[in-house]
Design a protein around this motif. Sequence first.
Motif, mmCIF file in Angstrom:
data_model
loop_
_atom_site.group_PDB
_atom_site.id
_atom_site.type_symbol
_atom_site.label_atom_id
_atom_site.label_comp_id
_atom_site.label_asym_id
_atom_site.label_seq_id
_atom_site.Cartn_x
_atom_site.Cartn_y
_atom_site.Cartn_z
ATOM 1 N N HIS A 32 0.816 -1.209 0.000
ATOM 2 C CA HIS A 32 0.000 0.000 0.000
ATOM 3 C C HIS A 32 0.855 1.267 0.000
ATOM 4 C CE1 HIS A 32 -2.826 3.000 1.735
ATOM 5 N NE2 HIS A 32 -3.656 2.402 0.894
ATOM 6 N N CYS A 33 1.797 1.358 0.947
ATOM 7 C CA CYS A 33 2.610 2.582 1.070
ATOM 8 C C CYS A 33 4.032 2.430 0.519
ATOM 9 C CB CYS A 33 2.663 3.022 2.523
ATOM 10 S SG CYS A 33 3.542 1.890 3.631
ATOM 11 N N GLN A 34 4.422 1.225 0.099
ATOM 12 C CA GLN A 34 5.727 0.943 -0.513
ATOM 13 C C GLN A 34 6.907 1.178 0.428
ATOM 14 O OE1 GLN A 34 5.688 -0.536 -3.489
ATOM 15 N NE2 GLN A 34 3.468 -0.318 -3.439
ATOM 16 N N LYS A 35 6.703 1.058 1.735
ATOM 17 C CA LYS A 35 7.798 1.201 2.696
ATOM 18 C C LYS A 35 8.192 -0.172 3.227
ATOM 19 C CE LYS A 35 6.585 5.862 4.063
ATOM 20 N NZ LYS A 35 6.191 6.730 5.154
ATOM 21 N N LYS A 36 9.464 -0.290 3.632
ATOM 22 C CA LYS A 36 9.984 -1.573 4.113
ATOM 23 C C LYS A 36 9.675 -1.783 5.586
ATOM 24 C CE LYS A 36 13.897 -2.027 1.008
ATOM 25 N NZ LYS A 36 15.338 -2.198 0.932
ATOM 26 N N PHE A 37 9.488 -3.060 5.943
ATOM 27 C CA PHE A 37 9.341 -3.458 7.341
ATOM 28 C C PHE A 37 9.826 -4.891 7.480
ATOM 29 C CE2 PHE A 37 5.277 -4.267 5.258
ATOM 30 C CZ PHE A 37 5.053 -5.594 5.587
ATOM 31 N N LYS A 38 10.013 -5.311 8.717
ATOM 32 C CA LYS A 38 10.468 -6.664 9.007
ATOM 33 C C LYS A 38 9.377 -7.415 9.752
ATOM 34 C CE LYS A 38 15.346 -5.683 9.103
ATOM 35 N NZ LYS A 38 16.610 -5.887 9.757
ATOM 36 N N ALA A 39 9.291 -8.708 9.486
ATOM 37 C CA ALA A 39 8.320 -9.572 10.168
ATOM 38 C C ALA A 39 9.027 -10.301 11.301
ATOM 39 C CB ALA A 39 7.728 -10.564 9.193
ATOM 40 N N ARG A 40 8.395 -10.316 12.465
ATOM 41 C CA ARG A 40 8.967 -10.966 13.637
ATOM 42 C C ARG A 40 7.880 -11.756 14.344
ATOM 43 N NH1 ARG A 40 10.241 -7.632 18.508
ATOM 44 N NH2 ARG A 40 9.611 -9.300 19.855
ATOM 45 N N ILE A 41 8.190 -12.967 14.745
ATOM 46 C CA ILE A 41 7.234 -13.792 15.468
ATOM 47 C C ILE A 41 7.335 -13.459 16.947
ATOM 48 C CG2 ILE A 41 6.566 -16.140 16.051
ATOM 49 C CD1 ILE A 41 7.650 -17.011 13.370
ATOM 50 N N PHE A 42 6.179 -13.247 17.567
ATOM 51 C CA PHE A 42 6.118 -12.928 18.991
ATOM 52 C C PHE A 42 6.630 -14.081 19.843
ATOM 53 C CE2 PHE A 42 2.510 -9.831 18.401
ATOM 54 C CZ PHE A 42 3.190 -8.770 18.933
ATOM 55 N N PRO A 43 7.205 -13.774 20.995
ATOM 56 C CA PRO A 43 7.513 -14.846 21.943
ATOM 57 C C PRO A 43 6.232 -15.454 22.520
ATOM 58 C CG PRO A 43 8.572 -12.771 22.601
ATOM 59 C CD PRO A 43 7.761 -12.498 21.388
ATOM 60 N N TYR A 44 5.107 -14.752 22.354
ATOM 61 C CA TYR A 44 3.835 -15.265 22.859
ATOM 62 C C TYR A 44 3.400 -16.515 22.101
ATOM 63 C CZ TYR A 44 3.636 -10.528 24.683
ATOM 64 O OH TYR A 44 3.934 -9.355 25.303
ATOM 65 N N LEU A 45 4.055 -16.804 20.983
ATOM 66 C CA LEU A 45 3.712 -18.002 20.232
ATOM 67 C C LEU A 45 3.896 -19.235 21.105
ATOM 68 C CD1 LEU A 45 2.910 -19.379 17.597
ATOM 69 C CD2 LEU A 45 5.315 -19.433 17.006
ATOM 70 N N LEU A 46 4.891 -19.188 21.974
ATOM 71 C CA LEU A 46 5.098 -20.322 22.877
ATOM 72 C C LEU A 46 3.890 -20.534 23.777
ATOM 73 C CD1 LEU A 46 8.819 -19.748 23.849
ATOM 74 C CD2 LEU A 46 7.898 -21.421 22.263
ATOM 75 N N VAL A 47 3.319 -19.443 24.261
ATOM 76 C CA VAL A 47 2.132 -19.547 25.104
ATOM 77 C C VAL A 47 0.955 -20.052 24.279
ATOM 78 C CG1 VAL A 47 0.506 -18.246 26.533
ATOM 79 C CG2 VAL A 47 2.944 -17.736 26.636
ATOM 80 N N GLY A 48 0.813 -19.528 23.056
ATOM 81 C CA GLY A 48 -0.259 -19.973 22.181
ATOM 82 C C GLY A 48 -0.091 -21.415 21.741
ATOM 83 N N ALA A 49 1.147 -21.874 21.638
ATOM 84 C CA ALA A 49 1.406 -23.255 21.239
ATOM 85 C C ALA A 49 1.233 -24.218 22.405
ATOM 86 C CB ALA A 49 2.814 -23.377 20.679
ATOM 87 N N LEU A 50 1.333 -23.716 23.621
ATOM 88 C CA LEU A 50 1.170 -24.592 24.776
ATOM 89 C C LEU A 50 -0.253 -25.127 24.902
ATOM 90 C CD1 LEU A 50 3.272 -22.924 27.603
ATOM 91 C CD2 LEU A 50 3.685 -25.082 26.458
ATOM 92 N N ILE A 51 -1.228 -24.328 24.519
ATOM 93 C CA ILE A 51 -2.622 -24.762 24.647
ATOM 94 C C ILE A 51 -2.896 -25.989 23.779
ATOM 95 C CG2 ILE A 51 -5.022 -24.071 24.294
ATOM 96 C CD1 ILE A 51 -4.076 -21.205 25.081
ATOM 97 N N PRO A 52 -2.609 -25.964 22.452
ATOM 98 C CA PRO A 52 -2.826 -27.194 21.679
ATOM 99 C C PRO A 52 -1.931 -28.341 22.129
ATOM 100 C CG PRO A 52 -2.465 -25.343 20.200
ATOM 101 C CD PRO A 52 -2.234 -24.860 21.577
ATOM 102 N N LEU A 53 -0.720 -28.020 22.592
ATOM 103 C CA LEU A 53 0.184 -29.058 23.054
ATOM 104 C C LEU A 53 -0.369 -29.763 24.287
ATOM 105 C CD1 LEU A 53 2.951 -30.324 22.488
ATOM 106 C CD2 LEU A 53 3.916 -28.671 24.063
ATOM 107 N N ILE A 54 -0.881 -29.008 25.240
ATOM 108 C CA ILE A 54 -1.464 -29.596 26.447
ATOM 109 C C ILE A 54 -2.712 -30.408 26.094
ATOM 110 C CG2 ILE A 54 -2.661 -29.030 28.605
ATOM 111 C CD1 ILE A 54 -0.620 -26.711 28.886
ATOM 112 N N LEU A 55 -3.535 -29.881 25.177
ATOM 113 C CA LEU A 55 -4.707 -30.634 24.735
ATOM 114 C C LEU A 55 -4.307 -31.938 24.046
ATOM 115 C CD1 LEU A 55 -6.992 -27.781 23.385
ATOM 116 C CD2 LEU A 55 -7.297 -29.114 25.471
ATOM 117 N N CYS A 56 -3.244 -31.896 23.259
ATOM 118 C CA CYS A 56 -2.759 -33.097 22.577
ATOM 119 C C CYS A 56 -2.255 -34.135 23.585
ATOM 120 C CB CYS A 56 -1.652 -32.723 21.605
ATOM 121 S SG CYS A 56 -0.983 -34.105 20.683
ATOM 122 N N ILE A 57 -1.499 -33.687 24.559
ATOM 123 C CA ILE A 57 -0.993 -34.610 25.576
ATOM 124 C C ILE A 57 -2.150 -35.216 26.367
ATOM 125 C CG2 ILE A 57 0.325 -34.744 27.733
ATOM 126 C CD1 ILE A 57 2.243 -32.658 26.468
ATOM 127 N N GLY A 58 -3.120 -34.377 26.726
ATOM 128 C CA GLY A 58 -4.291 -34.884 27.447
ATOM 129 C C GLY A 58 -5.078 -35.884 26.621
#
Length: 108
Positions: A32-58
């Motif tokens: 849209h604006c033709q400016k550069k930016f960088k993509a970064r994955i949040f550290p919160y992904l670990l928290v978000g990944a824990l929920i399906p992981l715990i459900l899978c283990i259960g």
Amino acid sequence: MFRLPVCPHCGTVYRYKDTKAAIRKKEKVCYHCQKKFKARIFPYLLVGALIPLILCIGFNIFLLSRMTDFEIFPLLVSALVCILIIYLIIPFFTKFKKDENEKDIKKS
């Protein structure tokens, strides 16, 4: 913070497919604006990944307690479903940051 990322310059919301492409390239130009930016994955992904992981283990523990004999196929299927869910939620835990080089140019 379960939403797709936006451009740090103009606020354009990126689609799921575009976010996945930005994660792979690490550096992206806004369509849209033709400016550069960088993509970064949040550290919160670990928290978000824990929920399906715990459900899978259960679920695996539940399967093991209900099975009369040990079968690996149901356990593998539940583990693959867990991995797929974690893979699918990655773009929702991504944030776009302004490029540092662009900040230095504006300051000078």
